[in-house]
Design a protein around this motif. Structure first.
Motif, short mmCIF file in Angstrom:
data_model
loop_
_atom_site.label_atom_id
_atom_site.label_comp_id
_atom_site.label_asym_id
_atom_site.label_seq_id
_atom_site.Cartn_x
_atom_site.Cartn_y
_atom_site.Cartn_z
N TYR A 254 -35.46 -5.51 8.26
CA TYR A 254 -34.41 -5.54 9.28
C TYR A 254 -33.71 -6.89 9.37
CZ TYR A 254 -35.70 -0.93 10.94
OH TYR A 254 -35.91 0.41 11.03
N TRP A 255 -33.81 -7.68 8.31
CA TRP A 255 -33.19 -9.00 8.34
C TRP A 255 -31.69 -8.95 8.57
CZ3 TRP A 255 -33.09 -13.71 9.52
CH2 TRP A 255 -32.17 -14.61 8.97
N ASP A 256 -31.00 -7.99 7.98
CA ASP A 256 -29.54 -7.91 8.16
C ASP A 256 -29.18 -7.77 9.62
OD1 ASP A 256 -29.04 -8.23 5.51
OD2 ASP A 256 -28.73 -6.11 5.08
N ASN A 257 -29.94 -6.97 10.36
CA ASN A 257 -29.68 -6.84 11.80
C ASN A 257 -29.96 -8.16 12.52
OD1 ASN A 257 -28.89 -4.17 11.69
ND2 ASN A 257 -30.94 -3.38 12.06
N PHE A 258 -31.10 -8.76 12.19
CA PHE A 258 -31.44 -10.03 12.83
C PHE A 258 -30.36 -11.07 12.57
CE2 PHE A 258 -36.39 -9.68 12.91
CZ PHE A 258 -36.29 -8.48 13.57
N SER A 259 -29.90 -11.14 11.32
CA SER A 259 -28.93 -12.15 10.92
C SER A 259 -27.56 -11.91 11.53
CB SER A 259 -28.83 -12.18 9.39
OG SER A 259 -27.78 -13.02 8.97
#
Length: 691
Positions: A254-259
């Motif tokens: 879920y890094w894209d959401n976090f970023s």
């Protein structure tokens, strides 16, 4: 995270102002000059005769508009802009909590100095050209246009780059004091470098800053720099947390959401999600051996609400968005606090992609986390504060006394420092003496003084000087600390004043120390030594005498603490007076250093108490200009050059020879300080930097 949640997060939060500013810039760029003029007049600015509207249509350009908008420090002005554009152009949700000017996360210039013209010479076409270049999604700035704008009277690197940032906060970054301090500390005179070398140097420095924050947008860098300079984040209370972006059982990263949404959400089982506080550092990974990024906590909604909720997140200021393989496969909990000797911390610190970021945050944790000096562990008993006039040596002396005697952390406010200092003076634990050319051993240590007695008559008796008095007090109260302040320590003949006692100043020769030394005083014939709980604190004005000229024996026995001008402390005085005192002081001191040296600069303290423009003029007229004239031995041409090279502050009048004089004389002049300064005198002082 569903699409509804994503949409909500985009409309709320720390960066919700960014798309709003971008949208406003696009509307202005797309609709043109007439649209901007109409909008500027239709906005209810909440003030009579707003600066932006004083000079007609010629005075309304996009740079002046954005900069003036930023100076209107409040939500009402932004709402008024929305109302003037179209009813569908609205502020993001929860703007009240994240208004960028109220939170001071974007430049908030002084309302009097927001225009990119001087009220007479307008450059609308030039400014519109640069604005359209900057407002593009992928801006392409013309070096020629940038450099010509920089030559406009009153326009400097700070306000130009700050305004470019407002227009396009994803692509531009203010090159101002905050950024220079954190990101370019090794580059002195950044503004002068850009003025001399043009747009290419700006791009070079800008890229150097961006390289320190891989993958981050300019608005993220700006947020971090502001928060760090303000002491709000990455300090002695900061902790490090490991965060796994694989937060659900489906194995998704879920890094894209976090970023993209500048946040972290939690697995339902991660109770430690409640722990991170503002300023803590998050080391984000996927699984066990993939790094995703480094961020700093700005807000923990879980902690505030105390419950898990789909509406809650940890809002994060990302400062490194590099994804890379970690050198260590060791696994820790998906969300947990870690120590600086843990495998995850070591993996991030040892990775080429994260090393500089870890060094930056760790440095500030350590610097701000150092235990403030306490009386029992201060390494040096003898300190001299030295620097040009007006750099705060007097206040720093009081602060040191409070820290030494009371163990205060140094974080207390000025009023409390003054209160505690006065109390210490009243108790006799702090004593003060000023050295001068005729000051003697007899006054400082002990000497013979005349006494009268009815039976014996006149006689001479030994009398204690100030050093002996406070030394005896300190010796009799060995559990407390005492301070003797010697003001203007460089003005006396040290050999004459201290004599053989200069040996006693050394730490290892104090009483009860390894190499204790006792001397027999010449008048009282008493054995004397200096106690280890007595601090000697001196001050030295470098404009009077260079540190290099100090007695060598004295220099070896003292630690020297430099006190230089700090223009950055003049922000509040700038707002009160309506004059950019930061740039005024930088300009004056830059020229003094060029023409003379750094020992004769002008300190910030001269200007800090100016409440209004009239106060500032009086300070210039009665203190600063006479001081500069003294520095240059009444060479008034140099004084005029220091003040910008104009007649705004000092004026020269040709003198006519007396009647009957037949001999030819060289031209004679009378120099004088003007009784009043023109309204734009300080603009001229600053603007002359570019010429």
């Amino acid at each position: 995270m569903n699409e509804e949640t994503k949409a909500r997060l985009k409309q709320r939060g720390i960066y919700s102002w960014v798309p709003w500013f971008r949208s406003l810039a696009n509307k202005i760029a797309g609709n043109g000059e007439e649209f901007l003029v109409q909008m500027a007049h239709s906005v209810n600015w909440g003030v009579a005769n707003p600066t932006l509207l004083r000079y007609g249509e010629e005075g309304i350009d996009p740079f002046s508009f954005f900069y003036f908008l930023a100076s209107r420090n409040g939500t009402n002005s932004f709402q008024a802009v929305c109302a003037s554009v179209h009813k569908t152009f609205e502020l993001p949700d929860d703007w009240q909590n994240y208004c960028p000017t109220e939170r001071k996360i974007i430049p908030t210039p002084i309302a009097f100095h927001t225009l990119f013209h001087d009220g007479e010479n307008f450059h609308r076409n030039l400014l519109w050209s640069l604005f359209r270049q900057a407002a593009n999604e992928n801006p392409e700035i013309s070096a020629n246009t940038f450099e010509h704008v920089l030559k406009i009277r009153g326009v400097g690197i700070y306000n130009l780059t700050q305004c470019l940032f407002l227009i396009n906060p994803r692509e531009f970054l203010p090159i101002d004091e905050g950024v220079i301090k954190i990101c370019l500390p090794e580059h002195r005179r950044v503004t002068d470098q850009i003025r001399r070398n043009g747009y290419s140097r700006f791009v070079e420095l800008y890229n150097r800053v961006r390289e320190q924050f891989p993958g981050c947008d300019s608005f993220e860098i700006n947020q971090f720099v502001y928060e760090l300079n303000s002491g709000n984040i990455v300090n002695s209370n900061s902790k490090f947390y490991a965060v796994n972006t694989k937060i659900y059982t489906d194995g998704t990263d879920y890094w894209d959401n976090f970023s993209n949404l500048s946040c972290v959400t939690a697995n339902q089982s991660a109770d430690s999600i409640f722990e991170p506080r503002r300023g803590d550092v998050l080391l984000t990974k996927f699984g066990t051996d993939e790094g995703r990024g480094v961020g700093v906590v700005l807000e923990n909604e879980y902690k505030e609400k105390g419950v898990y909720s789909d509406q809650s997140v940890i809002r994060v200021n990302w400062i490194n968005k590099s994804s890379t393989s970690l050198p260590s496969p060791e696994s820790e909990s998906d969300f947990c606090e870690i120590q600086n000797n843990s495998p995850i911390y070591s993996a991030f610190a040892g990775s080429a992609e994260y090393a500089s970021t870890m060094e930056l945050v760790s440095k500030h944790v350590e610097e701000n986390g150092k235990t403030p000096p306490q009386p029992h562990d201060i390494p040096k008993l003898n300190t001299i504060l030295y620097g040009p006039p007006g750099t705060g040596k007097t206040y720093k002396t009081a602060e040191h006394c409070v820290r030494i005697c009371n163990g205060s952390s140094g974080n207390i406010g000025p009023e409390e420092v003054r209160r505690q200092y006065k109390s210490l003076v009243d108790e006799g634990r702090v004593q003060f003496v000023t050295f001068h050319q005729s000051y003697s051993y007899e006054e400082f240590v002990e000497g013979l003084r005349p006494k009268t007695d009815g039976d014996i008559g006149f006689r001479l008796e030994p009398e204690d000087g100030i050093l002996k008095e406070i030394a005896l007090k300190a010796r009799n109260n060995s559990e407390e600390f005492y301070v003797l302040i010697i003001d203007e320590i460089n003005r006396a003949n040290i050999s004459k004043v201290l004599g053989e006692l200069i040996t006693l100043l050394e730490e290892d020769k104090r009483k009860d120390q390894e190499n204790e030394v006792n001397l027999r005083l010449p008048y009282s014939r008493e054995e004397f030594s200096l106690p280890k709980n007595l601090h000697i604190l001196g001050t030295m004005n470098t404009a009077d005498r260079s540190i290099a000229l100090l007695d060598t024996a004295l220099r070896r026995r003292f630690e020297f603490e430099e006190m230089m001008p700090k223009p950055e402390l003049l922000d509040e005085a700038s707002k009160r007076t309506g004059v950019n005192l930061v740039e005024v002081l930088q300009s004056i001191n830059g020229r003094i250093e060029f023409l003379k040296d750094r020992d004769h600069l002008v300190g910030h303290a001269w200007l800090m108490n100016a409440e209004k423009r009239d106060d500032l003029d009086q300070i210039m007229r009665r203190k600063i200009i006479p001081l500069i004239a003294e520095y240059f031995h009444d060479d008034w041409e140099s004084v005029q050059a220091i003040l910008g090279g104009t007649n705004d502050f000092v004026q020269c009048i040709s003198l006519s020879p007396p009647p009957g004089i037949k001999h030819s004389y060289e031209d004679r002049y009378r120099w004088s300080i003007r009784d009043s300064f023109p309204e734009d005198a300080y603009d001229g002082l600053i603007g002359k930097i570019s010429e």
